[in-house]
Design a protein around this motif. Structure first.
Motif, PDB file in Angstrom:
ATOM      1  N   GLY A 188       0.867  -1.200   0.008  1.00 38.03           N
ATOM      2  CA  GLY A 188       0.032  -0.005  -0.107  1.00 38.03           C
ATOM      3  C   GLY A 188       0.854   1.335  -0.003  1.00 38.03           C
ATOM      4  N   ALA A 189       0.318   2.364   0.416  1.00 40.50           N
ATOM      5  CA  ALA A 189       0.969   3.691   0.328  1.00 40.50           C
ATOM      6  C   ALA A 189       1.297   4.320   1.724  1.00 40.50           C
ATOM      7  N   VAL A 190       2.478   4.677   1.903  1.00 40.12           N
ATOM      8  CA  VAL A 190       3.180   5.276   3.039  1.00 40.12           C
ATOM      9  C   VAL A 190       3.318   6.787   2.852  1.00 40.12           C
ATOM     10  N   LEU A 191       3.361   7.674   3.708  1.00 37.15           N
ATOM     11  CA  LEU A 191       3.312   8.997   3.411  1.00 37.15           C
ATOM     12  C   LEU A 191       4.718   9.199   4.384  1.00 37.15           C
ATOM     13  N   ILE A 192       5.593  10.204   3.878  1.00 35.32           N
ATOM     14  CA  ILE A 192       6.730  10.770   4.576  1.00 35.32           C
ATOM     15  C   ILE A 192       6.484  12.056   4.650  1.00 35.32           C
ATOM     16  N   PRO A 193       6.233  12.887   5.943  1.00 36.43           N
ATOM     17  CA  PRO A 193       5.867  14.327   5.867  1.00 36.43           C
ATOM     18  C   PRO A 193       7.221  14.863   5.262  1.00 36.43           C
ATOM     19  N   ALA A 194       6.963  15.881   4.602  1.00 41.75           N
ATOM     20  CA  ALA A 194       8.137  16.388   3.583  1.00 41.75           C
ATOM     21  C   ALA A 194       9.273  16.943   4.403  1.00 41.75           C
ATOM     22  N   ASN A 195       9.060  17.371   5.850  1.00 41.72           N
ATOM     23  CA  ASN A 195       9.928  18.010   6.434  1.00 41.72           C
ATOM     24  C   ASN A 195      10.942  16.868   7.319  1.00 41.72           C
ATOM     25  N   LEU A 196      10.435  15.609   7.223  1.00 34.56           N
ATOM     26  CA  LEU A 196      11.295  14.679   7.738  1.00 34.56           C
ATOM     27  C   LEU A 196      11.928  13.789   6.536  1.00 34.56           C
ATOM     28  N   LEU A 197      11.931  14.215   5.358  1.00 38.67           N
ATOM     29  CA  LEU A 197      12.627  13.568   4.288  1.00 38.67           C
ATOM     30  C   LEU A 197      13.948  13.345   4.638  1.00 38.67           C
ATOM     31  N   ASP A 198      14.658  14.266   4.725  1.00 40.15           N
ATOM     32  CA  ASP A 198      16.160  14.307   4.972  1.00 40.15           C
ATOM     33  C   ASP A 198      16.540  13.129   6.161  1.00 40.15           C
ATOM     34  N   GLU A 199      15.729  13.007   7.185  1.00 41.95           N
ATOM     35  CA  GLU A 199      16.033  12.145   8.391  1.00 41.95           C
ATOM     36  C   GLU A 199      15.815  10.726   7.847  1.00 41.95           C
ATOM     37  N   VAL A 200      14.690  10.587   6.937  1.00 40.45           N
ATOM     38  CA  VAL A 200      14.376   9.281   6.396  1.00 40.45           C
ATOM     39  C   VAL A 200      15.394   8.631   5.541  1.00 40.45           C
ATOM     40  N   LEU A 201      15.928   9.564   4.805  1.00 37.39           N
ATOM     41  CA  LEU A 201      16.775   9.198   3.720  1.00 37.39           C
ATOM     42  C   LEU A 201      18.206   8.439   4.553  1.00 37.39           C
ATOM     43  N   VAL A 202      18.357   9.039   5.634  1.00 38.74           N
ATOM     44  CA  VAL A 202      19.585   8.627   6.504  1.00 38.74           C
ATOM     45  C   VAL A 202      19.231   7.331   7.126  1.00 38.74           C
ATOM     46  N   ALA A 203      18.216   6.921   7.606  1.00 40.16           N
ATOM     47  CA  ALA A 203      17.640   6.218   8.501  1.00 40.16           C
ATOM     48  C   ALA A 203      17.408   5.082   7.868  1.00 40.16           C
ATOM     49  N   ALA A 204      16.781   5.123   6.510  1.00 45.96           N
ATOM     50  CA  ALA A 204      16.117   3.887   5.717  1.00 45.96           C
ATOM     51  C   ALA A 204      17.198   2.898   5.246  1.00 45.96           C
ATOM     52  N   PRO A 205      18.252   3.243   4.686  1.00 47.99           N
ATOM     53  CA  PRO A 205      19.283   2.170   4.341  1.00 47.99           C
ATOM     54  C   PRO A 205      19.981   1.531   5.433  1.00 47.99           C
ATOM     55  N   GLU A 206      20.334   2.195   6.767  1.00 41.84           N
ATOM     56  CA  GLU A 206      20.556   1.543   7.551  1.00 41.84           C
ATOM     57  C   GLU A 206      19.417   0.599   8.213  1.00 41.84           C
ATOM     58  N   GLN A 207      18.103   1.034   8.054  1.00 42.99           N
ATOM     59  CA  GLN A 207      17.218  -0.355   8.711  1.00 42.99           C
ATOM     60  C   GLN A 207      17.211  -1.347   7.914  1.00 42.99           C
ATOM     61  N   GLU A 208      17.343  -1.130   6.475  1.00 45.42           N
ATOM     62  CA  GLU A 208      17.095  -2.121   5.669  1.00 45.42           C
ATOM     63  C   GLU A 208      18.512  -3.132   5.766  1.00 45.42           C
ATOM     64  N   ARG A 209      19.626  -2.448   5.924  1.00 43.61           N
ATOM     65  CA  ARG A 209      20.753  -3.146   6.210  1.00 43.61           C
ATOM     66  C   ARG A 209      20.627  -4.093   7.407  1.00 43.61           C
ATOM     67  N   LEU A 210      20.006  -3.526   8.625  1.00 41.49           N
ATOM     68  CA  LEU A 210      20.105  -4.181   9.886  1.00 41.49           C
ATOM     69  C   LEU A 210      18.952  -5.375   9.637  1.00 41.49           C
ATOM     70  N   GLU A 211      17.815  -5.187   9.076  1.00 39.91           N
ATOM     71  CA  GLU A 211      16.808  -6.469   8.867  1.00 39.91           C
ATOM     72  C   GLU A 211      17.596  -7.234   7.746  1.00 39.91           C
ATOM     73  N   ALA A 212      18.167  -7.102   6.934  1.00 44.41           N
ATOM     74  CA  ALA A 212      18.681  -7.774   6.107  1.00 44.41           C
ATOM     75  C   ALA A 212      19.677  -8.873   6.853  1.00 44.41           C
ATOM     76  N   TRP A 213      20.855  -8.273   7.963  1.00 45.47           N
ATOM     77  CA  TRP A 213      21.241  -8.860   8.636  1.00 45.47           C
ATOM     78  C   TRP A 213      20.726  -9.757   9.613  1.00 45.47           C
ATOM     79  N   ILE A 214      19.579  -9.208  10.101  1.00 47.92           N
ATOM     80  CA  ILE A 214      18.787 -10.256  11.052  1.00 47.92           C
ATOM     81  C   ILE A 214      18.121 -11.294  10.114  1.00 47.92           C
ATOM     82  N   MET A 215      17.758 -11.217   9.153  1.00 47.51           N
ATOM     83  CA  MET A 215      17.312 -12.275   8.580  1.00 47.51           C
ATOM     84  C   MET A 215      18.316 -13.342   8.177  1.00 47.51           C
TER      85      MET A 215
END
Length: 246
Positions: A188-215
């Motif tokens: 489905g669709a997820v909203l990222i508030p415009a003012n949080l975009l930069d923070e999400v761009l930093v956190a997202a790849p790290e979260q994906e890496r962590l979850e891949a390691w856990i898997m």
């Protein structure tokens, strides 16, 4: 009646680098990141992919708003009004994602094949709505990726009145402002508030890496307690694994 110009100056472009990051991040991961930042209500309810296998899309929200049908306004003649879905489509910039507040109405299709074909022709990335579409076969044939709650034969004016575009809306129970970032995939669709975009761009790849390691740990037989989420020992192991892959 509201005009269409309240957010006319909002930038609806996304930097190619930001798009490249978000195209690799699932909406499930994004909801986890945003939850850690205190945002619980970012998943737009009722926004399911109309066709299986649609690509993950990233774009700025171009908003449209319907209200309940009123017989003197919701007429076929209103489609020729300066404030109409037709006029709104002509204002959509290339690459945006049209996000439509249809109040969850399921018995009046907001857009059909011709409108979706025009959106595709203009380079609109996709359509997201908590309502439904009509002319299902034609919409699928238009090539426009659509996330909605289904299909219905009656036109929008059978149950809705279109009133504005590029204003704050509520879609699927989520507040959407023009220019907010929308990411859509099979969940489905997820909203990222415009003012949080930069923070999400930093956190997202790290979260994906962590979850891949856990898997990877799970596939090797590791148990979940202390792993997901990781305790101090497993965090240290994860950090060490990152150094070993550099």
């Amino acid at each position: 009646m509201a005009t269409s110009n309240d957010y006319s100056g909002v930038d609806l472009t996304i930097a190619p680098e930001a798009r490249a990051v978000l195209e690799k991040v699932t909406t499930a991961t994004l909801t986890t990141i945003l939850l850690k930042k205190g945002l619980r209500n970012v998943w737009l309810r009722g926004t399911r992919p109309l066709r299986a296998g649609q690509p993950r899309l990233v774009g700025r929200a171009f908003t449209l708003r319907f209200v309940p049908a009123r017989e003197d306004l919701a007429t076929p003649e209103s489609w020729s009004s300066p404030i109409s879905t037709r006029a709104a489509i002509e204002a959509m910039p290339e690459g945006c994602i049209a996000v439509v507040d249809a109040m969850g109405v399921a018995d009046a299709g907001i857009f059909g094949d011709i409108l979706c074909a025009r959106m595709a022709k203009r380079g609109v990335a996709g359509l997201v709505t908590d309502g439904v579409v009509r002319d299902l076969a034609g919409v699928l044939g238009s090539g426009l990726p659509v996330w909605c709650s289904g299909a219905a034969a009656p036109p929008s004016v059978a149950g809705l009145t279109f009133v504005a575009w590029q204003q704050p809306i509520a879609c699927g129970g989520v507040a959407v402002f023009p220019g907010d970032v929308i990411v859509v995939d099979d969940d489905g669709a997820v909203l990222i508030p415009a003012n949080l975009l930069d923070e999400v761009l930093v956190a997202a790849p790290e979260q994906e890496r962590l979850e891949a390691w856990i898997m990877g740990e799970v596939e090797q037989g590791a148990s979940l307690p202390g792993l997901y989420p990781p305790n101090a020992d497993n965090k240290a192991r994860y950090e060490a694994s990152k150094k070993n892959t550099r």
